[in-house]
Design a protein around this motif. Structure first.
Motif, PDB file in Angstrom:
ATOM      1  N   ASN A 159      23.656  -6.330  26.151  1.00 20.38           N
ATOM      2  CA  ASN A 159      24.995  -6.894  26.180  1.00 20.38           C
ATOM      3  C   ASN A 159      25.176  -7.994  25.142  1.00 20.38           C
ATOM      4  OD1 ASN A 159      25.760  -5.171  28.231  1.00 20.38           O
ATOM      5  ND2 ASN A 159      25.050  -6.573  29.815  1.00 20.38           N
ATOM      6  N   PHE A 160      24.105  -8.407  24.527  1.00 16.88           N
ATOM      7  CA  PHE A 160      24.163  -9.422  23.482  1.00 16.88           C
ATOM      8  C   PHE A 160      24.760  -8.808  22.223  1.00 16.88           C
ATOM      9  CE2 PHE A 160      21.779 -11.581  19.980  1.00 16.88           C
ATOM     10  CZ  PHE A 160      22.495 -12.766  20.035  1.00 16.88           C
ATOM     11  N   VAL A 161      25.700  -9.509  21.616  1.00  8.82           N
ATOM     12  CA  VAL A 161      26.420  -8.998  20.455  1.00  8.82           C
ATOM     13  C   VAL A 161      25.482  -8.665  19.294  1.00  8.82           C
ATOM     14  CG1 VAL A 161      28.167  -9.571  18.727  1.00  8.82           C
ATOM     15  CG2 VAL A 161      28.498 -10.258  21.098  1.00  8.82           C
ATOM     16  N   GLY A 162      24.447  -9.454  19.102  1.00  9.36           N
ATOM     17  CA  GLY A 162      23.547  -9.254  17.974  1.00  9.36           C
ATOM     18  C   GLY A 162      22.374  -8.338  18.242  1.00  9.36           C
ATOM     19  N   TYR A 163      22.436  -7.551  19.325  1.00  9.10           N
ATOM     20  CA  TYR A 163      21.304  -6.683  19.693  1.00  9.10           C
ATOM     21  C   TYR A 163      20.933  -5.736  18.564  1.00  9.10           C
ATOM     22  CZ  TYR A 163      18.549  -3.263  22.305  1.00  9.10           C
ATOM     23  OH  TYR A 163      17.563  -2.422  22.722  1.00  9.10           O
ATOM     24  N   SER A 164      21.915  -5.085  17.986  1.00  5.63           N
ATOM     25  CA  SER A 164      21.607  -4.134  16.909  1.00  5.63           C
ATOM     26  C   SER A 164      21.063  -4.857  15.677  1.00  5.63           C
ATOM     27  CB  SER A 164      22.835  -3.294  16.546  1.00  5.63           C
ATOM     28  OG  SER A 164      23.879  -4.114  16.087  1.00  5.63           O
ATOM     29  N   ILE A 165      21.490  -6.088  15.459  1.00  4.53           N
ATOM     30  CA  ILE A 165      20.977  -6.864  14.327  1.00  4.53           C
ATOM     31  C   ILE A 165      19.490  -7.168  14.543  1.00  4.53           C
ATOM     32  CG2 ILE A 165      21.149  -9.059  13.087  1.00  4.53           C
ATOM     33  CD1 ILE A 165      24.189  -8.950  13.752  1.00  4.53           C
ATOM     34  N   PHE A 166      19.132  -7.539  15.762  1.00  8.05           N
ATOM     35  CA  PHE A 166      17.724  -7.793  16.063  1.00  8.05           C
ATOM     36  C   PHE A 166      16.891  -6.525  15.917  1.00  8.05           C
ATOM     37  CE2 PHE A 166      19.063 -11.647  18.555  1.00  8.05           C
ATOM     38  CZ  PHE A 166      18.446 -12.553  17.720  1.00  8.05           C
ATOM     39  N   LEU A 167      17.443  -5.406  16.365  1.00 12.45           N
ATOM     40  CA  LEU A 167      16.721  -4.142  16.201  1.00 12.45           C
ATOM     41  C   LEU A 167      16.544  -3.797  14.725  1.00 12.45           C
ATOM     42  CD1 LEU A 167      18.204  -1.851  18.997  1.00 12.45           C
ATOM     43  CD2 LEU A 167      15.904  -2.808  18.866  1.00 12.45           C
ATOM     44  N   GLU A 168      17.574  -4.028  13.933  1.00 13.01           N
ATOM     45  CA  GLU A 168      17.481  -3.775  12.489  1.00 13.01           C
ATOM     46  C   GLU A 168      16.390  -4.648  11.874  1.00 13.01           C
ATOM     47  OE1 GLU A 168      19.032  -1.836  10.213  1.00 13.01           O
ATOM     48  OE2 GLU A 168      20.777  -1.047  11.263  1.00 13.01           O
ATOM     49  N   LEU A 169      16.341  -5.904  12.269  1.00  9.80           N
ATOM     50  CA  LEU A 169      15.312  -6.810  11.752  1.00  9.80           C
ATOM     51  C   LEU A 169      13.922  -6.334  12.159  1.00  9.80           C
ATOM     52  CD1 LEU A 169      14.471  -9.422  10.327  1.00  9.80           C
ATOM     53  CD2 LEU A 169      14.784 -10.592  12.518  1.00  9.80           C
ATOM     54  N   GLN A 223      13.024  -3.344  12.850  1.00 11.66           N
ATOM     55  CA  GLN A 223      12.729  -2.112  12.106  1.00 11.66           C
ATOM     56  C   GLN A 223      12.355  -2.419  10.661  1.00 11.66           C
ATOM     57  OE1 GLN A 223      14.823  -0.230   9.655  1.00 11.66           O
ATOM     58  NE2 GLN A 223      13.246   1.343   9.627  1.00 11.66           N
ATOM     59  N   LYS A 224      12.984  -3.425  10.068  1.00  9.42           N
ATOM     60  CA  LYS A 224      12.631  -3.801   8.694  1.00  9.42           C
ATOM     61  C   LYS A 224      11.234  -4.419   8.631  1.00  9.42           C
ATOM     62  CE  LYS A 224      17.208  -4.272   6.710  1.00  9.42           C
ATOM     63  NZ  LYS A 224      17.308  -2.879   6.504  1.00  9.42           N
ATOM     64  N   LEU A 225      10.854  -5.144   9.670  1.00  7.06           N
ATOM     65  CA  LEU A 225       9.517  -5.735   9.720  1.00  7.06           C
ATOM     66  C   LEU A 225       8.438  -4.686   9.952  1.00  7.06           C
ATOM     67  CD1 LEU A 225      10.274  -8.952  11.789  1.00  7.06           C
ATOM     68  CD2 LEU A 225       9.810  -8.805   9.335  1.00  7.06           C
ATOM     69  N   ASP A 226       8.783  -3.657  10.703  1.00  4.36           N
ATOM     70  CA  ASP A 226       7.832  -2.584  11.004  1.00  4.36           C
ATOM     71  C   ASP A 226       8.549  -1.239  10.848  1.00  4.36           C
ATOM     72  OD1 ASP A 226       5.700  -1.084  11.818  1.00  4.36           O
ATOM     73  OD2 ASP A 226       5.661  -1.846  13.878  1.00  4.36           O
ATOM     74  N   PRO A 227       8.764  -0.783   9.600  1.00  4.89           N
ATOM     75  CA  PRO A 227       9.609   0.392   9.356  1.00  4.89           C
ATOM     76  C   PRO A 227       9.037   1.713   9.863  1.00  4.89           C
ATOM     77  CG  PRO A 227       8.664  -0.402   7.297  1.00  4.89           C
ATOM     78  CD  PRO A 227       8.289  -1.384   8.358  1.00  4.89           C
ATOM     79  N   GLU A 228       7.773   1.766  10.165  1.00  8.82           N
ATOM     80  CA  GLU A 228       7.170   3.011  10.639  1.00  8.82           C
ATOM     81  C   GLU A 228       7.059   3.069  12.163  1.00  8.82           C
ATOM     82  OE1 GLU A 228       6.334   5.571   8.453  1.00  8.82           O
ATOM     83  OE2 GLU A 228       7.417   4.264   7.083  1.00  8.82           O
ATOM     84  N   ASN A 229       7.615   2.083  12.862  1.00 12.06           N
ATOM     85  CA  ASN A 229       7.539   2.048  14.318  1.00 12.06           C
ATOM     86  C   ASN A 229       8.634   2.936  14.900  1.00 12.06           C
ATOM     87  OD1 ASN A 229       7.671   1.405  17.063  1.00 12.06           O
ATOM     88  ND2 ASN A 229       6.924  -0.671  16.684  1.00 12.06           N
ATOM     89  N   PRO A 230       8.256   4.058  15.503  1.00 10.99           N
ATOM     90  CA  PRO A 230       9.272   4.977  16.024  1.00 10.99           C
ATOM     91  C   PRO A 230      10.075   4.398  17.187  1.00 10.99           C
ATOM     92  CG  PRO A 230       7.072   5.746  16.572  1.00 10.99           C
ATOM     93  CD  PRO A 230       6.909   4.564  15.683  1.00 10.99           C
ATOM     94  N   LEU A 235      17.384   2.023  17.784  1.00  5.07           N
ATOM     95  CA  LEU A 235      18.519   1.903  16.868  1.00  5.07           C
ATOM     96  C   LEU A 235      19.396   3.145  16.912  1.00  5.07           C
ATOM     97  CD1 LEU A 235      16.901   0.127  13.831  1.00  5.07           C
ATOM     98  CD2 LEU A 235      18.990  -0.593  14.994  1.00  5.07           C
ATOM     99  N   SER A 236      18.779   4.292  16.964  1.00  3.80           N
ATOM    100  CA  SER A 236      19.529   5.534  17.055  1.00  3.80           C
ATOM    101  C   SER A 236      20.408   5.545  18.297  1.00  3.80           C
ATOM    102  CB  SER A 236      18.553   6.715  17.089  1.00  3.80           C
ATOM    103  OG  SER A 236      19.219   7.891  17.433  1.00  3.80           O
ATOM    104  N   GLU A 237      19.828   5.165  19.414  1.00  4.56           N
ATOM    105  CA  GLU A 237      20.581   5.138  20.667  1.00  4.56           C
ATOM    106  C   GLU A 237      21.687   4.086  20.623  1.00  4.56           C
ATOM    107  OE1 GLU A 237      19.780   4.360  25.403  1.00  4.56           O
ATOM    108  OE2 GLU A 237      18.077   4.646  24.067  1.00  4.56           O
ATOM    109  N   GLU A 238      21.381   2.931  20.094  1.00  2.06           N
ATOM    110  CA  GLU A 238      22.369   1.852  20.026  1.00  2.06           C
ATOM    111  C   GLU A 238      23.561   2.243  19.159  1.00  2.06           C
ATOM    112  OE1 GLU A 238      24.111  -1.775  20.875  1.00  2.06           O
ATOM    113  OE2 GLU A 238      22.418  -0.778  21.825  1.00  2.06           O
ATOM    114  N   TYR A 239      23.292   2.830  18.006  1.00  4.19           N
ATOM    115  CA  TYR A 239      24.397   3.228  17.132  1.00  4.19           C
ATOM    116  C   TYR A 239      25.180   4.406  17.708  1.00  4.19           C
ATOM    117  CZ  TYR A 239      22.965  -0.040  13.556  1.00  4.19           C
ATOM    118  OH  TYR A 239      22.668  -1.178  12.878  1.00  4.19           O
ATOM    119  N   GLN A 240      24.524   5.278  18.418  1.00  3.12           N
ATOM    120  CA  GLN A 240      25.249   6.377  19.055  1.00  3.12           C
ATOM    121  C   GLN A 240      26.185   5.826  20.131  1.00  3.12           C
ATOM    122  OE1 GLN A 240      22.872   9.311  21.063  1.00  3.12           O
ATOM    123  NE2 GLN A 240      24.565  10.740  21.200  1.00  3.12           N
ATOM    124  N   ASN A 241      25.706   4.894  20.920  1.00  6.45           N
ATOM    125  CA  ASN A 241      26.543   4.287  21.955  1.00  6.45           C
ATOM    126  C   ASN A 241      27.655   3.441  21.363  1.00  6.45           C
ATOM    127  OD1 ASN A 241      24.998   5.459  23.942  1.00  6.45           O
ATOM    128  ND2 ASN A 241      23.691   3.675  24.203  1.00  6.45           N
TER     129      ASN A 241
END
Length: 125
Positions: free
Chosen positions: A10-20, A22-29, A35-41
């Motif tokens: 419910n936090f507004v910046g949730y997707s931003i934290f997930l993006e960060l 993912q950028k720190l660990d780009p190979e982490n599925p 992120l896929s689920e968040e953007y779909q929702n």
């Protein structure tokens, strides 16, 4: 993790934290899947598409293959259908059925696939 995820979602910046993350660990599925689920929702279908495709790429290379892979094929099929990319949607649904031919969801998937072929693609296998 699931309890934390619902608390932070419910936090507004949730997707931003997930993006960060993912950028720190780009190979982490895990981050890519979230992120896929968040953007779909969030109705950002193109971004959800990109992250779902990336997850599938990574999952195919993993050993052992993650249990969530079939679900991501279903998600990808739905996203392709929503963006009117019907040929790619049929391929995603077919990939799901190869992995999970006898799952409870496979019947619905076959019906969706038949509908796509009949109503949208017109190219019957």
């Amino acid at each position: 993790m699931q309890e934390e995820r619902t608390a932070f979602r419910n936090f507004v910046g949730y997707s931003i934290f997930l993006e960060l993350a993912q950028k720190l660990d780009p190979e982490n599925p895990r981050y890519i899947s979230l992120l896929s689920e968040e953007y779909q929702n969030g109705r950002e279908k193109q971004r959800a598409n990109a992250f779902t495709e990336r997850y599938i790429e990574l999952a195919k290379k993993a050993s052992p293959v993650p249990r969530e892979l079939p679900d991501h094929y279903l998600r990808l099929g739905g996203l392709y259908t929503d963006t009117k990319n019907f040929i790619s949607a049929t391929k995603a649904y077919e990939a799901y059925l190869v992995i999970e031919p006898n799952s409870p969801v496979s019947r619905e998937t076959r019906l969706s696939l038949a509908d796509l072929y009949f109503e949208r693609v017109g190219n019957f296998p």
